[in-house]
Write an enzyme that holds these catalytic residues in place. Structure first.
Site, short mmCIF file in Angstrom:
data_model
loop_
_atom_site.label_atom_id
_atom_site.label_comp_id
_atom_site.label_asym_id
_atom_site.label_seq_id
_atom_site.Cartn_x
_atom_site.Cartn_y
_atom_site.Cartn_z
N HIS A 35 -3.90 -8.33 -3.64
CA HIS A 35 -3.94 -7.24 -2.67
C HIS A 35 -4.38 -7.70 -1.28
O HIS A 35 -3.74 -7.42 -0.28
CB HIS A 35 -4.88 -6.12 -3.13
N ASP A 38 -5.97 7.55 -1.86
CA ASP A 38 -6.70 7.82 -0.61
C ASP A 38 -5.77 7.97 0.60
O ASP A 38 -4.71 7.38 0.64
CB ASP A 38 -7.74 6.74 -0.29
N ARG A 39 -6.26 8.71 1.56
CA ARG A 39 -5.59 8.98 2.84
C ARG A 39 -4.42 9.95 2.71
O ARG A 39 -4.37 10.93 3.41
CB ARG A 39 -5.09 7.72 3.55
N ASP A 54 0.82 -1.22 0.00
CA ASP A 54 0.00 0.00 0.00
C ASP A 54 0.86 1.27 0.00
O ASP A 54 1.83 1.37 0.74
CB ASP A 54 -0.89 0.03 1.25
N ASN A 113 -8.41 -2.61 -2.89
CA ASN A 113 -9.80 -2.25 -2.58
C ASN A 113 -10.05 -0.76 -2.67
O ASN A 113 -11.20 -0.33 -2.83
CB ASN A 113 -10.19 -2.78 -1.20
N HIS A 114 -9.00 0.07 -2.61
CA HIS A 114 -9.20 1.52 -2.76
C HIS A 114 -9.28 1.94 -4.23
O HIS A 114 -9.64 3.09 -4.50
CB HIS A 114 -8.11 2.30 -2.03
N ARG A 129 -18.73 -8.14 11.10
CA ARG A 129 -19.44 -6.98 10.57
C ARG A 129 -20.47 -7.39 9.52
O ARG A 129 -21.20 -6.56 9.01
CB ARG A 129 -18.48 -5.94 10.02
N HIS A 176 -2.40 -4.71 2.08
CA HIS A 176 -3.72 -4.49 2.68
C HIS A 176 -3.74 -4.23 4.18
O HIS A 176 -4.68 -3.64 4.68
CB HIS A 176 -4.63 -5.69 2.35
N ASP A 180 -3.89 -0.22 -3.69
CA ASP A 180 -4.08 0.86 -2.71
C ASP A 180 -3.07 2.00 -2.93
O ASP A 180 -2.29 2.36 -2.07
CB ASP A 180 -4.06 0.35 -1.27
N HIS A 201 -1.03 4.59 -0.71
CA HIS A 201 -2.03 5.54 -0.21
C HIS A 201 -1.64 7.01 -0.39
O HIS A 201 -1.67 7.79 0.57
CB HIS A 201 -2.35 5.25 1.26
#
Lengths: 278, 356
Positions: free
Chosen positions: B162, B83-84, B52, B112-113, B210, B237, B80, B54
């Site tokens: 990933h 983002d962030r 990642d 996944n991003h 979840r 990840h 990834d 990011h």
């Protein structure tokens, strides 16, 4: 009134009026620490776990209150129903489709029947009602319900100089990109008083928002430390509908706990006080 | 006008953004290139594997410094990218250019991003809006995301993805026949590949509490490797303080390449160098100097790019961003008292310091 700022590589703080306020910040826990904490607590640890960080306030009388991540996580619900309370928005769809696939391919899915296994239940949103760890030396310095002590909002609204300000993140988890659960502290110290805000902020995308706030207030020269706790909650849809239309597709307001807080209806609140006198 | 990729790469290394029209062209061409790639790309060692990133562009530049530049070093990026962090646009721009320039030597796996839904919330969308004034660049890149491959196999021995394994996938061939040219769905094997996590405390698959998503255990890894005649799974990840983690009796590695994640975690990062004999070496590194102390403008951008920080850090100034151990100055006060900055400030003008 004199005060002294405290500052080294990882600690910031202030000495004022017999009080010491300290904020300690370091890196996230390493694998060994995470394994130990996870075994100890019995739940998976949030992705960003600042387990060694803390905010503490201590008074010469022996009163001491501390805010840390692991005691907060120890209060996360682990009862058998705890993971049924909230599911991610697409959980139903996910579950149904999964079952369908298994039924269709039942013959070659035999060796996978065990995937009804669910990780040991816990409240995966990390919702906690933690409101600080009281480390006072005297028993009398515990918090008890009060109707006479309050946080003096008018005093806090005055633009008095801020002698010390700090923010500290205790833990943060993105719930596998289904939202955010974050526990933070903020503190500001003025010449006449201080205010601490411990905030648990939860966003589950397309499901709900939740905020648990704990405020600690003390006016210098008095004997009372006031603690006010509140819980707020609302559906995701309701809060999203409050984003100004001019923001278009930009949903970043939903990440701003201050903005969300201003939109969330209060569900409950209570006030307690601790006495510095022995 | 002919597209000059080397010029684009150079200007990105000089920290200059590409024009919107150039990004459009690069994305179009890269989509054509990726369209012919399999869902499982077979490559040969030596290759350097990156986890990642990011949007931590300065740390990506550090990776090239440590691991070597293209095309001298072969790279496999495990997703990834966005983002962030503050520089998802720069990160995606340079990776896309490198892929297009050296298609055989640079592999980009989807994380996944790399998804419309996720980037709308976690910063990439907002960053594109701020840097280009419209969502066009976000559309170009997110359309490109749909074409990224899902997995890579190194020398028929190391399976790279990933997130992890899926209960619906037993063989590599099952991945090859999937339809990947779409937004990442919430469920199914494609979602599992980018989402799932190993659970060292288990043997089999388990459903996350979840309500969606899997964790996989030691027996799952063993069975998958045996069935496919491989000996290792390599994935990203998951953040870890040490920058990498090896599980299941050396059968699975996690590589994490964003040091001081979110400019506050204080974690190390690594890249994994896979040699011609299959040997694996984690090259561990710390945050680039630019990561440790974002300038005032960077801090400002962070507010724009990452709303989560906005509530916490807006207006506090540069040094407040660094919460991690690597940041020497983690309080807005610096050497002087905050009161000197805020003394007499209008309460309504400074809701951050004057929180209630």
């Amino acid at each position: 009134m004199t005060h002294k700022l405290i500052k080294d590589k990882q600690t910031n703080g202030i000495d004022i009026q017999g009080w010491t306020v300290l904020s300690y910040k370091t890196s996230i826990l390493n694998s060994q620490e995470i394994d130990a904490a996870s075994a100890d607590l019995g739940i998976p640890i949030p992705e960003m776990i600042f387990g060694n960080n803390f905010l503490s306030i201590e008074h010469t009388s022996g009163f001491k209150l501390e805010f840390k991540a692991l005691p907060a996580l120890a209060m996360v619900d682990q009862s058998s129903k705890s993971s049924d309370l909230i599911k991610v928005s697409y959980a139903r769809e996910w579950f149904d489709k999964r079952r369908l696939v298994y039924n269709q391919q039942a013959s070659n899915m035999v060796n996978q029947e065990h995937i009804t296994d669910v990780v040991k239940p816990y409240d995966w949103t990390y919702t906690t009602k933690y409101n600080g760890t009281n480390l006072s030396v005297h028993e009398k310095m515990q918090f008890t319900p009060t109707t006479t002590e309050i946080i003096d909002i008018e005093q806090l609204r005055r633009p008095d100089p801020i002698l010390f300000y700090d923010e500290n993140i205790l833990f943060e988890d993105e719930l596998a990109d289904n939202g955010t659960a974050v526990l933070t502290t903020k503190v500001r110290v003025m010449p006449s008083c201080f205010l601490i805000l411990l905030r648990f902020f939860l966003r589950v995308d397309d499901v709900l928002f939740r905020i648990h706030d704990t405020r600690i207030y003390h006016r210098f020269g008095t004997n009372a430390v006031v603690r006010e706790c509140s819980t707020r909650e609302s559906s995701y849809k309701e809060i999203r509908a409050k984003i100004p239309r001019s923001n278009g597709e930009d949903l970043s307001l939903l990440l701003d706990s201050n903005w969300v807080s201003s939109q969330l209806p209060e569900q409950s609140s209570w006030t307690e006080a601790a006495n510095l006198e022995q | 006008m002919v597209l000059d990729l080397d010029a684009c790469i150079n200007s990105l290394f000089q920290r200059q953004l590409l024009a919107e029209s150039v990004i459009k062209e690069i994305c179009e061409k890269t989509k054509e290139l990726l369209m012919s790639e399999s869902n499982v790309v077979h490559i040969k060692a030596p290759v350097t594997v990156v986890g990642d990133i990011h949007g931590q562009f300065y740390d990506l530049l550090e990776i090239f410094k440590i691991g070597g530049y293209c095309p001298d070093t072969n790279y496999l990026f495990l997703g990834d990218y966005v983002d962030r962090g503050l520089y998802s646009v720069e990160t995606m721009s340079i990776l896309t250019c490198l892929k297009l320039r050296y298609p055989e030597r640079v592999q980009l796996v989807r994380g996944n991003h790399e998804s419309r839904a996720v980037t709308q919330t976690y910063g990439f969308y907002t960053e594109c809006m701020k840097k280009y004034g419209s969502a066009q660049v976000w559309h170009y890149f997110t359309d490109l995301f749909d074409y990224l491959t899902l997995s890579v196999v190194i020398d028929n021995m190391i399976f790279c993805v990933h997130g992890g394994l899926s209960p619906s996938i037993h063989t590599i061939d099952q991945i090859k026949v999937m339809d990947r040219f779409k937004e990442i769905p919430h469920e199914g094997p494609m979602a599992d590949l980018v989402w799932s996590d190993p659970d060292p405390g288990r043997e089999e698959f388990a459903v996350s509490p979840r309500g969606a998503g899997y964790t996989f255990g030691s027996l799952v890894v063993e069975k998958f490797l045996h069935e496919n005649g491989m000996d290792h799974i390599l994935r990203a990840h998951q953040l870890c303080m040490e920058g990498f983690q090896v599980l299941f009796d050396d059968q699975l590695s996690t590589v994490w390449s964003a040091p001081n994640y979110c400019y506050r975690c204080g974690n190390l990062a690594s890249i994994l160098e896979v040699g011609v004999a299959g040997e694996r070496h984690f090259n561990v590194f710390e945050a680039a100097p630019e990561n440790e102390r974002p300038s005032a403008t960077q801090a400002q951008r962070s507010v724009l790019a990452n709303g989560a920080s906005a509530g916490l850090f807006a207006g506090v100034g540069a040094s407040a961003i660094g919460n991690g151990a690597n940041s020497g100055s983690s309080n807005g006060s610096g050497g002087t008292s905050v009161s000197s900055i805020n003394g007499g400030a209008d309460f309504t003008q400074d809701p951050i310091h004057y929180f209630l």
